[in-house]
Design a protein around this motif. Structure first.
Motif, PDB file in Angstrom:
ATOM      1  N   SER A   1      -4.979  -7.714 -13.316  1.00 58.09           N
ATOM      2  CA  SER A   1      -5.873  -7.351 -13.132  1.00 58.09           C
ATOM      3  C   SER A   1      -6.887  -8.719 -13.739  1.00 58.09           C
ATOM      4  N   TRP A   2      -6.169 -10.012 -14.094  1.00 63.10           N
ATOM      5  CA  TRP A   2      -6.688 -11.394 -15.366  1.00 63.10           C
ATOM      6  C   TRP A   2      -6.866 -11.968 -13.567  1.00 63.10           C
ATOM      7  N   ILE A   3      -7.739 -11.504 -12.327  1.00 60.43           N
ATOM      8  CA  ILE A   3      -7.801 -12.604 -11.568  1.00 60.43           C
ATOM      9  C   ILE A   3      -9.816 -12.701 -10.670  1.00 60.43           C
ATOM     10  N   TYR A   4      -9.697 -13.725 -10.339  1.00 59.44           N
ATOM     11  CA  TYR A   4     -11.189 -14.059  -9.808  1.00 59.44           C
ATOM     12  C   TYR A   4     -10.775 -13.874  -8.617  1.00 59.44           C
ATOM     13  N   LEU A   5     -11.683 -13.009  -8.427  1.00 63.63           N
ATOM     14  CA  LEU A   5     -12.384 -12.652  -6.617  1.00 63.63           C
ATOM     15  C   LEU A   5     -13.092 -13.585  -5.969  1.00 63.63           C
ATOM     16  N   GLY A   6     -12.728 -13.503  -4.317  1.00 61.40           N
ATOM     17  CA  GLY A   6     -13.753 -14.159  -3.689  1.00 61.40           C
ATOM     18  C   GLY A   6     -13.612 -13.668  -2.194  1.00 61.40           C
ATOM     19  N   GLU A   7     -14.493 -14.187  -1.328  1.00 59.25           N
ATOM     20  CA  GLU A   7     -13.863 -13.151   0.134  1.00 59.25           C
ATOM     21  C   GLU A   7     -14.628 -14.453   1.024  1.00 59.25           C
ATOM     22  N   ILE A   8     -14.228 -14.870   2.374  1.00 59.82           N
ATOM     23  CA  ILE A   8     -15.676 -15.646   3.871  1.00 59.82           C
ATOM     24  C   ILE A   8     -15.492 -14.185   4.940  1.00 59.82           C
ATOM     25  N   ILE A   9     -16.814 -14.570   4.906  1.00 62.60           N
ATOM     26  CA  ILE A   9     -16.957 -13.399   6.174  1.00 62.60           C
ATOM     27  C   ILE A   9     -16.887 -14.825   7.349  1.00 62.60           C
ATOM     28  N   THR A  10     -15.962 -13.644   7.938  1.00 62.54           N
ATOM     29  CA  THR A  10     -16.005 -14.583   9.469  1.00 62.54           C
ATOM     30  C   THR A  10     -16.117 -13.939  11.016  1.00 62.54           C
ATOM     31  N   ASN A  11     -16.250 -14.209  11.642  1.00 57.84           N
ATOM     32  CA  ASN A  11     -16.251 -13.984  13.120  1.00 57.84           C
ATOM     33  C   ASN A  11     -14.835 -13.665  13.571  1.00 57.84           C
ATOM     34  N   MET A  12     -13.800 -14.069  13.097  1.00 56.10           N
ATOM     35  CA  MET A  12     -12.163 -14.174  13.497  1.00 56.10           C
ATOM     36  C   MET A  12     -11.577 -13.193  13.297  1.00 56.10           C
ATOM     37  N   PRO A  13     -11.300 -12.995  14.727  1.00 62.06           N
ATOM     38  CA  PRO A  13     -10.877 -11.008  14.261  1.00 62.06           C
ATOM     39  C   PRO A  13      -9.437 -11.425  14.126  1.00 62.06           C
ATOM     40  N   LEU A  14      -9.396 -12.021  12.325  1.00 62.25           N
ATOM     41  CA  LEU A  14      -8.204 -11.285  12.374  1.00 62.25           C
ATOM     42  C   LEU A  14      -7.740  -9.766  11.879  1.00 62.25           C
ATOM     43  N   PRO A  15      -6.104  -9.807  11.988  1.00 65.55           N
ATOM     44  CA  PRO A  15      -5.382  -8.635  11.686  1.00 65.55           C
ATOM     45  C   PRO A  15      -5.865  -7.999  10.480  1.00 65.55           C
ATOM     46  N   PRO A  16      -5.819  -7.015  10.060  1.00 63.00           N
ATOM     47  CA  PRO A  16      -6.267  -6.368   8.571  1.00 63.00           C
ATOM     48  C   PRO A  16      -5.558  -6.362   8.537  1.00 63.00           C
ATOM     49  N   ASP A  17      -4.975  -6.531   6.768  1.00 63.07           N
ATOM     50  CA  ASP A  17      -4.073  -5.715   6.014  1.00 63.07           C
ATOM     51  C   ASP A  17      -4.129  -4.089   5.282  1.00 63.07           C
ATOM     52  N   GLN A  18      -3.314  -3.366   5.005  1.00 67.39           N
ATOM     53  CA  GLN A  18      -3.272  -1.725   4.892  1.00 67.39           C
ATOM     54  C   GLN A  18      -4.281  -2.228   3.076  1.00 67.39           C
ATOM     55  N   ALA A  19      -4.998  -1.014   2.911  1.00 64.14           N
ATOM     56  CA  ALA A  19      -5.157  -1.061   1.197  1.00 64.14           C
ATOM     57  C   ALA A  19      -4.156  -0.421   0.454  1.00 64.14           C
ATOM     58  N   LEU A  20      -4.137  -0.865  -0.940  1.00 64.44           N
ATOM     59  CA  LEU A  20      -2.403  -0.596  -1.911  1.00 64.44           C
ATOM     60  C   LEU A  20      -3.201   1.563  -2.117  1.00 64.44           C
ATOM     61  N   PRO A  21      -2.097   2.020  -2.088  1.00 62.94           N
ATOM     62  CA  PRO A  21      -2.525   3.054  -2.976  1.00 62.94           C
ATOM     63  C   PRO A  21      -2.940   3.232  -4.386  1.00 62.94           C
ATOM     64  N   ASP A  22      -3.165   4.162  -5.246  1.00 66.92           N
ATOM     65  CA  ASP A  22      -3.906   3.600  -6.213  1.00 66.92           C
ATOM     66  C   ASP A  22      -2.467   3.389  -7.351  1.00 66.92           C
ATOM     67  N   GLY A  23      -2.641   3.009  -8.042  1.00 68.22           N
ATOM     68  CA  GLY A  23      -1.340   2.831  -8.895  1.00 68.22           C
ATOM     69  C   GLY A  23      -1.358   3.202 -10.945  1.00 68.22           C
ATOM     70  N   CYS A  24      -2.529   3.623 -10.921  1.00 68.38           N
ATOM     71  CA  CYS A  24      -2.988   3.901 -11.976  1.00 68.38           C
ATOM     72  C   CYS A  24      -2.597   4.925 -12.113  1.00 68.38           C
ATOM     73  N   GLY A  25      -2.188   6.033 -11.765  1.00 72.76           N
ATOM     74  CA  GLY A  25      -1.503   7.515 -12.275  1.00 72.76           C
ATOM     75  C   GLY A  25      -2.223   8.041 -12.762  1.00 72.76           C
ATOM     76  N   ASP A  26      -1.878   9.139 -13.695  1.00 67.85           N
ATOM     77  CA  ASP A  26      -2.706   9.135 -14.799  1.00 67.85           C
ATOM     78  C   ASP A  26      -2.797   9.430 -15.886  1.00 67.85           C
ATOM     79  N   CYS A  27      -2.193   7.931 -15.860  1.00 66.30           N
ATOM     80  CA  CYS A  27      -2.774   7.080 -17.174  1.00 66.30           C
ATOM     81  C   CYS A  27      -3.812   6.818 -17.322  1.00 66.30           C
ATOM     82  N   THR A  28      -4.731   7.003 -18.866  1.00 65.79           N
ATOM     83  CA  THR A  28      -6.291   7.004 -19.178  1.00 65.79           C
ATOM     84  C   THR A  28      -5.940   5.966 -19.742  1.00 65.79           C
TER      85      THR A  28
END
Length: 384
Positions: A171-198
């Motif tokens: 999670s040591w990451i900076y995030l940003g995004e670009i909104i565009t009118n280009m119809p790019l093929p989407p990626d898949q969301a990842l499954p939750d990786g936290c499990g039972d960890c609290t």
């Protein structure tokens, strides 16, 4: 005219992913421009509970509906840039020379500038290939939720600590995004990786993580250190020596433990800036503050929160050698929030000199809130 060939967009996206590291981008993924309906429902509940920080975009539609920003939006390009999690040659905090700490997100160059520069290079690369593309970039201060975009694009999953956790970058990451009118093929969301960890929920100093992925910002140290007003005494104890932000819920995350990515020199921390001596901070004027912290994202709220938090740190260290400096703030600083915090710090230190300075200030102070803080500090000594 926008290209209609599906294969063209597949190849463009693949080329974009290959080119991203040249621009200093560590991950690039794509998702659709569909509204974030589930997020909006969560944000409504978040607001109803009074858990907002006050720093957010107030219009929930703008935070969750990309087409309000670009009517013909088709895709969202999500980027992630990794930052270091460990400091080389960290200076030692010792009596008389106590130090505070900035959270890792404030290490190195202000990430807003670092990401905008990278997105500008990526945008230029895209426009050379698709001259009629529309591109609207956002970094943190944009209305759209960076985390929601990154989660749906598959940069990482949304952790119980409310951070996006990338399997490769943590999670040591900076995030940003670009909104565009280009119809790019989407990626898949990842499954939750936290499990039972609290671990993150259990470790939160103020129990601000009220449930998995649920943050009461009003109790979050990271948000409190960025406020400009009075901080209640309970929270002062929890803040410790943090000057800006809090990394506890990320430090304890098992995914993060061995991750320390150092690909970008401008994001490397200067130890004397990110772990500064506390006493000199009390005397910084605006110009000196900008010279020292101006290139860090910690500077966005100005010097008052940093100086207030420095007083809190000295109080929590019970640093008797700093009493004269703290007393000068109590006697002469024009800002009531700082005078009240100085009174608390002197009461926490509790030395004979600290008590004398509190009593002297008691006879001269006119502000009701500061007088109340002085009285609480003196009462504490009688009870102790």
């Amino acid at each position: 005219m926008m290209e209609n060939n599906k294969q063209f967009w597949i190849e463009l996206k693949n080329d974009m992913i290959d080119a991203a590291p040249r621009f200093g981008i560590d991950q690039l993924k794509v998702t659709t421009a569909e509204p974030f309906t589930e997020l909006k429902e969560r944000l409504i509940r978040h607001r109803e509970r009074g858990h907002e920080s006050g720093f957010e975009e107030p219009d929930l539609d703008l935070r969750t509906e990309p087409t309000l920003h670009m009517s013909d939006a088709k895709s969202l390009i999500a980027i992630a840039v990794a930052y270091p999690s460990k400091m080389k040659n960290a200076p030692v905090s010792e009596p008389g020379k106590r130090r505070g700490i900035l959270s890792r997100s404030a290490w190195g160059e202000d990430y807003h500038q670092a990401l905008r520069r990278r997105i500008a290079k990526l945008s230029e690369w895209i426009m050379e290939r698709v001259p009629d593309a529309k591109l609207l970039s956002m970094v943190d201060t944009g209305a759209l939720s960076d985390r929601a975009v990154a989660e749906r694009a598959g940069i990482g999953w949304s952790g119980k600590n409310c951070s996006i956790i990338s399997p490769e970058l943590g999670s040591w990451i900076y995030l940003g995004e670009i909104i565009t009118n280009m119809p790019l093929p989407p990626d898949q969301a990842l499954p939750d990786g936290c499990g039972d960890c609290t671990l993150c929920i259990d470790a939160c100093p103020t129990e601000a993580l009220v449930g998995p992925g649920q943050l009461n910002s009003q109790r979050c140290i990271s948000f409190i250190t960025q406020t400009k007003g009075f901080v209640d005494d309970e929270m002062k104890l929890k803040i410790g020596n943090r000057l800006y932000g809090c990394d506890t819920c990320q430090i304890v995350c098992p995914v993060n433990r061995k991750i320390d990515i150092r690909r970008h020199p401008e994001l490397e921390p200067d130890p004397e800036i990110v772990k500064p001596l506390l006493r000199p901070l009390l005397k910084l004027g605006n110009r000196e503050f900008k010279e020292k912290f101006g290139t860090s994202s910690a500077a966005w709220r100005g010097r008052k929160p940093i100086q207030r938090n420095a007083l809190i740190g000295l109080g929590n260290f019970r640093d008797a050698e700093s009493v004269p400096d703290i007393a000068d703030v109590l006697r002469a600083d024009p800002r009531p929030e700082l005078r009240a915090t100085a009174a608390w710090a002197l009461g926490r230190i509790g030395s004979e000199e600290a008590i004398e300075r509190l009593q002297e200030a008691r006879s001269e102070e006119k502000d009701v809130d500061v007088l109340s803080a002085i009285d609480r500090a003196l009462d504490k000594q009688q009870k102790d």
